[in-house]
Design a protein around this motif. Structure first.
Motif, PDB file in Angstrom:
ATOM      1  N   PRO A  48     -20.880  40.087  35.796  1.00  0.00           N
ATOM      2  CA  PRO A  48     -19.537  39.550  36.045  1.00  0.00           C
ATOM      3  C   PRO A  48     -18.965  38.780  34.861  1.00  0.00           C
ATOM      4  O   PRO A  48     -17.742  38.614  34.772  1.00  0.00           O
ATOM      5  N   LYS A  49     -19.815  38.315  33.953  1.00  0.00           N
ATOM      6  CA  LYS A  49     -19.317  37.633  32.750  1.00  0.00           C
ATOM      7  C   LYS A  49     -18.573  38.603  31.845  1.00  0.00           C
ATOM      8  O   LYS A  49     -17.738  38.193  31.033  1.00  0.00           O
ATOM      9  N   GLY A  50     -18.930  39.872  31.917  1.00  0.00           N
ATOM     10  CA  GLY A  50     -18.277  40.884  31.098  1.00  0.00           C
ATOM     11  C   GLY A  50     -18.698  40.887  29.652  1.00  0.00           C
ATOM     12  O   GLY A  50     -18.038  41.510  28.811  1.00  0.00           O
ATOM     13  N   SER A  51     -19.789  40.213  29.327  1.00  0.00           N
ATOM     14  CA  SER A  51     -20.234  40.108  27.941  1.00  0.00           C
ATOM     15  C   SER A  51     -21.614  40.740  27.758  1.00  0.00           C
ATOM     16  O   SER A  51     -22.353  40.934  28.723  1.00  0.00           O
ATOM     17  N   VAL A  52     -21.915  41.052  26.527  1.00  0.00           N
ATOM     18  CA  VAL A  52     -23.243  41.546  26.173  1.00  0.00           C
ATOM     19  C   VAL A  52     -23.924  40.489  25.306  1.00  0.00           C
ATOM     20  O   VAL A  52     -23.252  39.675  24.685  1.00  0.00           O
ATOM     21  N   PRO A  53     -25.268  40.500  25.310  1.00  0.00           N
ATOM     22  CA  PRO A  53     -26.169  41.412  25.998  1.00  0.00           C
ATOM     23  C   PRO A  53     -26.331  41.067  27.477  1.00  0.00           C
ATOM     24  O   PRO A  53     -26.118  39.933  27.899  1.00  0.00           O
TER      25      PRO A  53
END
Length: 204
Positions: A48-53
């Motif tokens: 849900p953060k939408g970030s990688v990794p």
């Protein structure tokens, strides 16, 4: 395990660590603008953060934040030497470096990748980064190969990835020759080369 990544982003660090540790993980690229993975899945349903990794463990649970993921991966292969034993002072030294890289180096680059950042602010950001590079230069001045000595650790993988961004934003590291040599040295490691190749980052 499966690692969600964007080529060349900070997710390259756990990718390198997984290969250095000899772990069998899958990888799946993410378009961070659309939040769609290479298989067409909605990445926000995974993270849900939408970030990688983002790392999906074998039990289906999710780990995020690169500095945490690299420690988890290294702990799955303690004989690799990628991170010292929990509770040891040397472990805390590696964690100290991970924190420095995340807060001082990684975040220091962020304004330089934002096209909306004013030029005067970008100039200030580059000056701030230069002071961080100077700290790395002093650390490496004693001839050590890696940040904590002669053993390659997860901190070196993270530092390498972030330092490779310098060329992308017009920063010349030649003023810090020990740092530049560190980037070259780490970049020549076979598993680092393998990660770069897997992410399509090696020149043809």
């Amino acid at each position: 395990m499966k690692l969600y990544y964007k080529a060349g982003a900070c997710s390259l660090s756990p990718h390198i660590v997984a290969l250095e540790a000899g772990l069998d993980i899958g990888i799946e690229a993410v378009d961070l603008k659309t939040k769609v993975t290479e298989t067409g899945a909605n990445f926000l349903e995974t993270n849900p953060k939408g970030s990688v990794p983002a790392l999906i463990l074998d039990d289906g649970s999710l780990l995020t934040e690169g500095a945490v993921i690299v420690q988890y991966l290294a702990d799955q292969a303690p004989a690799s030497g990628l991170i010292p034993a929990a509770g040891s002072v040397t472990r805390y030294k590696v964690q100290e470096w991970l924190n420095f890289i995340a807060t001082d180096l990684h975040k220091g680059f962020s304004p330089l990748f934002n096209p909306a950042t004013p030029d005067d602010y970008k100039a200030m950001a580059k000056q701030n980064l230069d002071r961080r590079f100077a700290h790395l230069e002093r650390t490496l001045a004693d001839g050590r190969s890696y940040l904590t000595g002669e053993t390659f650790t997860v901190a070196d993988a993270y530092a390498y990835v972030v330092l490779t961004w310098a060329a992308q934003v017009g920063i010349d590291l030649t003023a810090h020759p020990k740092v530049a040599a560190f980037v070259t040295r780490v970049g020549q490691r076979p598993k680092v080369q393998a990660a770069l190749e897997a992410e399509g980052l090696l020149a043809a």
